[in-house]
Design an enzyme around this catalytic site. Structure first.
Site, mmCIF file in Angstrom:
data_model
loop_
_atom_site.group_PDB
_atom_site.id
_atom_site.type_symbol
_atom_site.label_atom_id
_atom_site.label_comp_id
_atom_site.label_asym_id
_atom_site.label_seq_id
_atom_site.Cartn_x
_atom_site.Cartn_y
_atom_site.Cartn_z
ATOM 1 C CG HIS A 75 -2.122 -0.866 1.055
ATOM 2 N ND1 HIS A 75 -3.254 -0.736 1.806
ATOM 3 C CD2 HIS A 75 -2.369 -1.886 0.187
ATOM 4 C CE1 HIS A 75 -4.151 -1.637 1.418
ATOM 5 N NE2 HIS A 75 -3.626 -2.349 0.455
ATOM 6 C CE1 TYR A 203 -5.510 4.237 8.332
ATOM 7 C CE2 TYR A 203 -6.133 4.242 10.644
ATOM 8 C CZ TYR A 203 -5.362 3.744 9.617
ATOM 9 O OH TYR A 203 -4.446 2.750 9.875
ATOM 10 N N PRO A 295 -4.750 1.413 18.663
ATOM 11 C CG PRO A 295 -6.643 0.153 18.122
ATOM 12 C CD PRO A 295 -5.987 0.861 19.260
ATOM 13 C CE LYS A 299 3.758 3.798 13.260
ATOM 14 N NZ LYS A 299 3.851 3.057 12.035
ATOM 15 C CE1 TYR A 387 -1.551 4.237 9.190
ATOM 16 C CE2 TYR A 387 -0.209 3.008 7.616
ATOM 17 C CZ TYR A 387 -1.362 3.139 8.360
ATOM 18 O OH TYR A 387 -2.329 2.169 8.293
HETATM 19 P P1 FAD Z 1 0.815 -10.659 22.405
HETATM 20 O O1 FAD Z 1 0.396 -10.777 20.993
HETATM 21 O O2 FAD Z 1 -0.188 -10.219 23.406
HETATM 22 O O3 FAD Z 1 1.442 -12.047 22.833
HETATM 23 C C1 FAD Z 1 1.720 -12.365 24.171
HETATM 24 C C2 FAD Z 1 1.646 -13.865 24.353
HETATM 25 O O4 FAD Z 1 1.996 -14.194 25.688
HETATM 26 C C3 FAD Z 1 0.234 -14.409 24.124
HETATM 27 O O5 FAD Z 1 0.270 -15.483 23.248
HETATM 28 C C4 FAD Z 1 -0.224 -14.801 25.518
HETATM 29 O O6 FAD Z 1 -1.116 -15.890 25.491
HETATM 30 C C5 FAD Z 1 1.097 -15.156 26.175
HETATM 31 N N1 FAD Z 1 1.073 -15.056 27.642
HETATM 32 C C6 FAD Z 1 0.420 -14.158 28.409
HETATM 33 N N2 FAD Z 1 0.635 -14.405 29.701
HETATM 34 C C7 FAD Z 1 1.449 -15.477 29.756
HETATM 35 C C8 FAD Z 1 2.019 -16.210 30.828
HETATM 36 N N3 FAD Z 1 1.774 -15.883 32.094
HETATM 37 N N4 FAD Z 1 2.805 -17.245 30.526
HETATM 38 C C9 FAD Z 1 3.051 -17.596 29.244
HETATM 39 N N5 FAD Z 1 2.527 -16.950 28.191
HETATM 40 C C10 FAD Z 1 1.739 -15.887 28.438
HETATM 41 N N6 FAD Z 1 -2.113 -3.629 16.716
HETATM 42 C C11 FAD Z 1 -2.213 -3.068 15.542
HETATM 43 O O7 FAD Z 1 -1.194 -2.579 15.037
HETATM 44 N N7 FAD Z 1 -3.442 -3.053 14.888
HETATM 45 C C12 FAD Z 1 -4.552 -3.637 15.423
HETATM 46 O O8 FAD Z 1 -5.626 -3.651 14.842
HETATM 47 C C13 FAD Z 1 -4.492 -4.214 16.669
HETATM 48 N N8 FAD Z 1 -5.576 -4.780 17.248
HETATM 49 C C14 FAD Z 1 -5.449 -5.326 18.501
HETATM 50 C C15 FAD Z 1 -6.556 -5.902 19.132
HETATM 51 C C16 FAD Z 1 -6.434 -6.457 20.405
HETATM 52 C C17 FAD Z 1 -7.653 -7.056 21.083
HETATM 53 C C18 FAD Z 1 -5.191 -6.438 21.065
HETATM 54 C C19 FAD Z 1 -5.060 -7.022 22.460
HETATM 55 C C20 FAD Z 1 -4.089 -5.874 20.418
HETATM 56 C C21 FAD Z 1 -4.205 -5.323 19.144
HETATM 57 N N9 FAD Z 1 -3.115 -4.758 18.477
HETATM 58 C C22 FAD Z 1 -3.229 -4.192 17.283
HETATM 59 C C23 FAD Z 1 -1.818 -4.753 19.038
HETATM 60 C C24 FAD Z 1 -0.966 -5.893 18.504
HETATM 61 O O9 FAD Z 1 -1.755 -6.991 18.198
HETATM 62 C C25 FAD Z 1 0.033 -6.183 19.586
HETATM 63 O O10 FAD Z 1 0.865 -5.035 19.711
HETATM 64 C C26 FAD Z 1 0.872 -7.424 19.333
HETATM 65 O O11 FAD Z 1 0.085 -8.576 19.446
HETATM 66 C C27 FAD Z 1 2.011 -7.477 20.331
HETATM 67 O O12 FAD Z 1 2.638 -8.719 20.274
HETATM 68 P P2 FAD Z 1 3.257 -9.357 21.558
HETATM 69 O O13 FAD Z 1 3.859 -10.636 21.086
HETATM 70 O O14 FAD Z 1 4.088 -8.366 22.260
HETATM 71 O O15 FAD Z 1 2.042 -9.634 22.545
HETATM 72 C C1 DHB Z 2 -5.738 -2.441 11.146
HETATM 73 C C2 DHB Z 2 -5.711 -2.008 12.402
HETATM 74 C C3 DHB Z 2 -5.250 -0.740 12.661
HETATM 75 O O1 DHB Z 2 -5.143 -0.295 13.888
HETATM 76 C C4 DHB Z 2 -4.854 0.104 11.700
HETATM 77 O O2 DHB Z 2 -4.463 1.350 12.027
HETATM 78 C C5 DHB Z 2 -4.862 -0.351 10.447
HETATM 79 C C6 DHB Z 2 -5.316 -1.635 10.173
HETATM 80 C C7 DHB Z 2 -6.251 -3.802 10.865
HETATM 81 O O3 DHB Z 2 -6.574 -4.534 11.778
HETATM 82 O O4 DHB Z 2 -6.333 -4.150 9.699
#
Ligand code: FAD
Ligand code: DHB
Length: 392
Positions: A75, A203, A295, A299, A387
């Site tokens: 994109h 957006y 979100p 980022k 972005y």
């Molecule tokens: P996580 O993906 O949270 O992974 C952490 C892992 O640790 C999980 O698998 C969990 O099960 C595990 N865990 C937790 N506690 C324990 C424990 N005690 N022992 C062992 N394992 C454990 N970002 C965007 O950019 N766009 C989005 O649209 C967006 N939507 C989101 C929607 C939701 C509901 C959430 C919660 C986040 C969203 N994010 C989004 C943010 C993005 O998904 C996260 O920044 C990303 O998942 C971070 O990755 P991570 O591996 O740090 O954490």
């Molecule tokens: C998506 C989520 C976001 O927060 C964003 O800024 C752009 C895309 C997504 O889930 O596709």
């Protein structure tokens, strides 16, 4: 009780933990991942969708970029909708860069497959995970797997266990500072197997609230609308969602939206959060365990990837060059980038959402800022360069 030893014990098999595991494996550094959920559960969480070039580069370095390059969508810009009109921000013209639309689920899937191919250990469904001794020389991760107590001794612990994980919670309160802002609304998201309404993301700032038209592929769309924190997913039928989404888009876009049954529907609260520092002796926090962004700026996943990029680099220097310099700089390097992403995500969230307390004055200011943003090359460039991702 079962004992095992590894160099790096990674807690959490989300994108941060899996990517760190893959980067370390490329450099022959032994690591074990401990995850409390099942692999299927981790894969079923629908989250982010937009990758910065730095994240794609890290996937390449980890040897898991092929499917992302084949199936990811390039994109070159986004569209902003406000005041009934649509305005494009041209990333390529303004920064020379682009982003890649490729779902977090796909990234996670690719990393899991690569772990399986390399016969690398991931202990899923680990119960009662605890970390100890990270302030001394001999950290240990303890957990229960299939009823058997496991003791994993290691040189370092990587806390990649997300916002609700146990790693940050295991740090004594006096050793950590936290900064937090909770927003007075959430995002209701729907995933549906329908073609996206536009080639690029839209957006939308609207008097009824924010809306986002995103996508996962040419046949799968991801849409969001700002909702009340009191809303329950069950109260939102698919029809109610599509109606609300279309109300918040310009007429010609609303008419072009293809609707269909949702395959996932969920509400996420919005939060800004940073924990400082990100290192405590032999424990390193990475990704959502250390920081959360709303979100809007896409980022969260990208920050998680750069954190583990820095951590992997520090660990490679430590094991292969005998230098602790990269590990010593880890927290400061990450936090400098984290705070810039926090600022951008907060700003873009503030600009695009309806805030209950802002009133008519706040709404006029948003309109003025949006008009300035699309009318000024400097302002558009500031949005674009944040972005697509600031340089490392
Ligand atoms: P996580 O993906 O949270 O992974 C952490 C892992 O640790 C999980 O698998 C969990 O099960 C595990 N865990 C937790 N506690 C324990 C424990 N005690 N022992 C062992 N394992 C454990 N970002 C965007 O950019 N766009 C989005 O649209 C967006 N939507 C989101 C929607 C939701 C509901 C959430 C919660 C986040 C969203 N994010 C989004 C943010 C993005 O998904 C996260 O920044 C990303 O998942 C971070 O990755 P991570 O591996 O740090 O954490
Ligand atoms: C998506 C989520 C976001 O927060 C964003 O800024 C752009 C895309 C997504 O889930 O596709």
């Amino acid at each position: 009780m079962a004992h095992r030893r590894t160099k790096v014990a990674i807690v959490g098999a989300g994108p941060a933990g899996l990517l760190l595991g893959a980067l370390l494996a490329r450099h022959n550094i032994d690591a074990v991942i401990v995850e409390q959920r099942s692999a299927e559960y981790v894969l079923s969480r629908i989250r982010a969708g937009v990758l910065e070039q730095t994240t794609v580069d890290l996937l390449r370095e980890a040897g898991v970029v092929d499917r992302c390059l084949q199936e990811g969508l390039t994109h070159d810009g986004i569209e902003l909708s406000f005041d009934g009109g649509l305005h494009r921000i041209d990333f390529r013209a303004l920064t020379g860069k682009h982003v890649t639309v490729y779902g977090q689920t796909e990234v996670t899937h690719d990393l899991m497959q690569s772990r399986a191919r390399g016969n690398l250990t991931t202990d899923y469904e680990a119960e009662d995970v605890r970390i100890e001794g990270f302030n001394g020389e001999h950290p240990v991760v303890r957990y229960v797997k299939s009823g058997v107590v496991q003791e994993l001794t290691c040189d370092f612990i990587a806390g990649c266990d997300g916002y609700h994980g146990i790693c940050r919670a295991s740090v004594p309160p006096e050793a950590i500072s936290t900064f937090e802002k909770v927003y007075p609304f959430g995002w209701l998201g729907v995933l549906a197997d329908v073609p996206p309404v536009r080639h690029e993301l839209i957006y939308a700032n609207h008097e009824r609230g924010f809306a986002l038209c995103s996508q996962r592929s040419k046949t799968r769309s991801r849409y969001y609308v700002q909702c009340s924190l009191d809303d329950q997913v069950d109260q939102w039928s698919d029809d109610a969602f599509w109606d609300e989404l279309r109300r918040r888009l310009p007429a010609e876009i609303a008419e072009a939206v293809t609707t269909g049954p949702s395959i996932e529907k969920s509400i996420a609260p919005l939060r800004s959060f940073v924990a400082e520092p990100m290192r405590f002796g032999r424990l390193f926090l990475a990704g959502d365990a250390a920081h959360i962004v709303p979100p809007t700026g896409a980022k969260g996943l990208n920050l998680a990837a750069t954190d583990v990029g820095y951590l992997a680099q520090g660990l490679v220097e430590y094991y292969h060059e005998g230098s602790a310099a990269g590990l010593d700089q880890y927290s400061a390097r990450c936090l400098s980038r984290v705070w810039k992403a926090e600022r951008f995500s907060w700003w873009f969230t503030s600009l695009m959402h309806r805030f209950p307390e802002a009133g008519a004055f706040g709404s006029r200011l948003q309109q003025a800022e949006l008009a300035y943003l699309v009318g000024s090359r400097s302002a558009s460039s500031a949005l674009a360069e944040n972005y697509v991702g600031l340089p490392l």
